[in-house]
Structures are given as C-alpha cells and as structure tokens.
Design a protein around this motif. Structure first.
Motif, PDB file in Angstrom:
ATOM      1  N   TYR A 163       0.819  -1.212   0.000  1.00 45.23           N
ATOM      2  CA  TYR A 163       0.000   0.000   0.000  1.00 45.23           C
ATOM      3  C   TYR A 163       0.856   1.267   0.000  1.00 45.23           C
ATOM      4  O   TYR A 163       0.572   2.209  -0.755  1.00 45.23           O
ATOM      5  CB  TYR A 163      -0.925  -0.013   1.214  1.00 45.23           C
ATOM      6  CG  TYR A 163      -1.816   1.204   1.326  1.00 45.23           C
ATOM      7  CD1 TYR A 163      -2.953   1.324   0.531  1.00 45.23           C
ATOM      8  CD2 TYR A 163      -1.526   2.235   2.218  1.00 45.23           C
ATOM      9  CE1 TYR A 163      -3.771   2.442   0.621  1.00 45.23           C
ATOM     10  CE2 TYR A 163      -2.336   3.347   2.319  1.00 45.23           C
ATOM     11  CZ  TYR A 163      -3.448   3.457   1.518  1.00 45.23           C
ATOM     12  OH  TYR A 163      -4.254   4.556   1.606  1.00 45.23           O
ATOM     13  N   ASP A 164       1.881   1.328   0.835  1.00 48.30           N
ATOM     14  CA  ASP A 164       2.695   2.546   0.918  1.00 48.30           C
ATOM     15  C   ASP A 164       3.387   2.844  -0.409  1.00 48.30           C
ATOM     16  O   ASP A 164       3.533   4.008  -0.792  1.00 48.30           O
ATOM     17  CB  ASP A 164       3.735   2.417   2.032  1.00 48.30           C
ATOM     18  CG  ASP A 164       3.119   2.452   3.414  1.00 48.30           C
ATOM     19  OD1 ASP A 164       1.959   2.895   3.542  1.00 48.30           O
ATOM     20  OD2 ASP A 164       3.796   2.028   4.375  1.00 48.30           O
ATOM     21  N   LEU A 165       3.823   1.804  -1.105  1.00 49.93           N
ATOM     22  CA  LEU A 165       4.428   1.994  -2.418  1.00 49.93           C
ATOM     23  C   LEU A 165       3.401   2.538  -3.408  1.00 49.93           C
ATOM     24  O   LEU A 165       3.700   3.451  -4.194  1.00 49.93           O
ATOM     25  CB  LEU A 165       5.004   0.669  -2.925  1.00 49.93           C
ATOM     26  CG  LEU A 165       5.611   0.681  -4.324  1.00 49.93           C
ATOM     27  CD1 LEU A 165       6.740   1.695  -4.432  1.00 49.93           C
ATOM     28  CD2 LEU A 165       6.113  -0.728  -4.692  1.00 49.93           C
ATOM     29  N   ALA A 166       2.184   2.013  -3.358  1.00 52.95           N
ATOM     30  CA  ALA A 166       1.129   2.495  -4.260  1.00 52.95           C
ATOM     31  C   ALA A 166       0.822   3.967  -4.011  1.00 52.95           C
ATOM     32  O   ALA A 166       0.683   4.754  -4.956  1.00 52.95           O
ATOM     33  CB  ALA A 166      -0.135   1.655  -4.078  1.00 52.95           C
ATOM     34  N   VAL A 167       0.718   4.361  -2.755  1.00 52.78           N
ATOM     35  CA  VAL A 167       0.426   5.762  -2.425  1.00 52.78           C
ATOM     36  C   VAL A 167       1.548   6.670  -2.911  1.00 52.78           C
ATOM     37  O   VAL A 167       1.303   7.735  -3.500  1.00 52.78           O
ATOM     38  CB  VAL A 167       0.218   5.923  -0.907  1.00 52.78           C
ATOM     39  CG1 VAL A 167       0.134   7.398  -0.526  1.00 52.78           C
ATOM     40  CG2 VAL A 167      -1.052   5.190  -0.472  1.00 52.78           C
ATOM     41  N   ALA A 168       2.795   6.252  -2.673  1.00 55.73           N
ATOM     42  CA  ALA A 168       3.934   7.065  -3.108  1.00 55.73           C
ATOM     43  C   ALA A 168       3.956   7.209  -4.628  1.00 55.73           C
ATOM     44  O   ALA A 168       4.228   8.300  -5.158  1.00 55.73           O
ATOM     45  CB  ALA A 168       5.239   6.462  -2.608  1.00 55.73           C
ATOM     46  N   CYS A 169       3.675   6.113  -5.350  1.00 60.81           N
ATOM     47  CA  CYS A 169       3.644   6.180  -6.812  1.00 60.81           C
ATOM     48  C   CYS A 169       2.538   7.117  -7.307  1.00 60.81           C
ATOM     49  O   CYS A 169       2.746   7.911  -8.241  1.00 60.81           O
ATOM     50  CB  CYS A 169       3.459   4.787  -7.398  1.00 60.81           C
ATOM     51  SG  CYS A 169       4.926   3.735  -7.300  1.00 60.81           S
ATOM     52  N   ALA A 170       1.369   7.026  -6.685  1.00 59.55           N
ATOM     53  CA  ALA A 170       0.256   7.894  -7.089  1.00 59.55           C
ATOM     54  C   ALA A 170       0.603   9.368  -6.864  1.00 59.55           C
ATOM     55  O   ALA A 170       0.379  10.219  -7.738  1.00 59.55           O
ATOM     56  CB  ALA A 170      -1.001   7.516  -6.317  1.00 59.55           C
TER      57      ALA A 170
END
Length: 311
Positions: A256-263
């Motif tokens: 999840y944290d990677l997804a948020v950072a990418c977004a």
C-alpha cells in the motif's frame, strides 16, 4: 522438556526482530511456526494462541496482506471474547485484537466498523492500569484517521493532540502522531505547519530506525507530498525517488505505501509536464491498489481516474 509457551514467545520475539530488520517475509514464517507450537500444545482458546494470531495480523497488515490480517484478527477476537475482564493481561490481548481488525477495516474504507472497533479498544484500555502511552496513542491515531478520512477534521485533530500529549513531542514513538498531524494539515492546506510536522516525524524515524527503514521512507513520502503542494517540486521529487527506492528494496512489490507514493509522485510529474512518467506511475499505483484493495475500493477508482487524466 521444552515449554511450548516460552518457545512460542521466543519465536514471536524473533519474528518482530526480523520485521524491524526489513526481513518481513521471514518474520511471517517464524510467527506461523510460533502459532503452530501453541496450537499443538493444547487448549484452542489459550492466550498464547490469541497472542500469536495478533502478531500475525499485525505482520500481514504491515505487508498489505489484508485478507490474512483480517482472518487472524477475527480469530483473536473470537478467542478473547470470553476472557475475564478482571485479568488485565487478557484484556490487553482483547484490546490488541480489536485494534488489529480496526486497522484493516479502516484501510478497506469500512469507517463505521473501524470506528466501533477503535472505540471499543479505547474503552477497554482506558479502564485498565496497564496501557503504555504509545499503545493508547496508536489507537487514538487510528481512530483519528477514521475521522480524518470521514472529513471530521476537528475530531481528528483533537485526538492527535491528545495522543501527542500522552507520548511526548520528542519521543521516538511520537513520530506516528506527527505523521498523522502532517497528513491532516496537508488535507486542510495548512502547508507551513504540515511541513514542520512531517520534518519532525522524519527526524524521529531516522534517529530511531535509520535511513533505510520502510517507516522512514514513509515519512520522506509524507514530507514530499507537503513540499509538492507548496510548489517545491524538485526537492519533493528527490524525496519521492528515495522513498520509492527504499520501498522497492524492503517491502513486497504489492504494498500500500508503495502504491500511495507512486500515485502522489505521478501527480508531481504531471505538474512538471512529464505526462509519460505520470502515466507509468499512475498505472503502477492502480495495479497495486487493484490487487490489495479490490476494483471497487474508492482509492482504486481514484487511481483509474488519475490514469485517465494522464493518458
């Protein structure tokens, strides 16, 4: 003869150490063996089984494996349902189990259920003498996040400030509170104070965990988000790149944290006019969120909109 309860505790301690060292998948394997040890020992409702289920729920939640995290949390809640409220050791297990499920429900956008669970955990803990300040603060921040994403900003801020009073402004455990306060101020466009809070969280995480821990990377991403909204795009880009690089090294690929950072990094690249990079980042965020949250989660639907906007 080997004491199975003592052996399970030893293995759970080892699992926690592995997680702190960035060896999350190994931590899960060791925690599963701890659960197997106490299951083999006897009573299906033994507190040691509840404790192992709680640790496994926490580990899976930290790995964004929410189905498994929910399963272990619910099992711990069932086990602790009949525990005496006169034994604070058992009450503590109940509080932790409720908190574990509350975290999962919050991430899954089930705010009503999460609020009930957090309040139940806080009610039980506030009636006891055992809670450590950081444990109470973590529950308060979790409930505050429910309020935050329900647009109940005043209630969220009140809880965050109460949590900060509990743990102290400069203690390592206050990093999580500063993070939540930075997030609140980001959403309310209070960028000056938001930047200050994000920097404090980052300093505390680096001091306690070092520069390469996932939690430290998460604070870099938060600071980057605040700086980007202030127009400091170049510094924000450097922070995002460093955060994402750390996430890629120490976290599973669908986190999840990677997804948020990418977004968020995608939005920054779009603001800089690099729509191709923005599209790639948005696609990556969409792929991860679809896998861990499902196609109909509000954050997944937002990721679909972001991708369409960049293409």
């Amino acid at each position: 003869m080997l004491d199975p309860i003592a052996e399970a505790r030893r293995r759970l301690g080892l699992a926690r150490r592995f997680y702190d060292e960035g060896r999350a998948e190994e931590a899960v394997v060791v925690a599963e063996t701890a659960l197997a040890v106490v299951e083999h020992a006897g009573s299906p409702n033994h507190p040691a089984i509840a404790g192992a289920c709680i640790e496994l729920s926490l580990l899976h939640e930290r790995l964004s494996q929410y189905i498994k995290a929910e399963r272990y949390a619910r099992r711990a809640i069932v086990i602790t349902e009949e525990y005496s409220r006169n034994d604070e050791t058992l009450v503590r297990l109940r509080v932790k189990a409720l908190g574990c499920l509350a975290m999962v429900e919050r991430v899954r956008n089930r705010f009503g259920s999460a609020e009930v669970l957090y309040k139940s955990a806080l009610d039980l803990s506030e009636n006891g003498t055992w809670p450590h300040p950081e444990e109470l603060a973590e529950l308060m921040c979790g409930l505050g996040a429910v309020y935050l994403f329900s647009s109940r900003f005043d209630e969220a801020e009140t809880l965050y400030r109460q949590a900060l009073d509990l743990v102290g402004a400069d203690k390592p455990n206050s990093a999580v509170v500063w993070h939540h306060m930075a997030e609140l101020d980001l959403m309310l466009s209070r960028f000056v104070t938001g930047e200050s809070y994000a920097r404090r969280a980052l300093i505390l995480r680096e001091r306690a965990l070092g520069p390469d821990h996932a939690a430290t990377a998460n604070e870099r991403a938060m600071l980057a988000a605040v700086l980007a909204r202030q127009g400091n795009l170049d510094l924000a880009e450097k922070l995002y790149r460093k955060a994402i690089s750390t996430f890629e090294r120490v976290l599973p690929p669908n986190h999840y944290d990677l997804a948020v950072a990418c977004a968020d990094f995608g939005m920054l690249m779009a603001a800089k006019g690099n729509m191709a990079a923005a599209g790639r980042l948005a696609q990556r965020a969409l792929d991860i969120k679809t896998k861990i949250l499902g196609r109909n989660h509000p954050e997944t639907l937002q990721a679909v909109e972001d991708l369409a906007r960049y293409n």
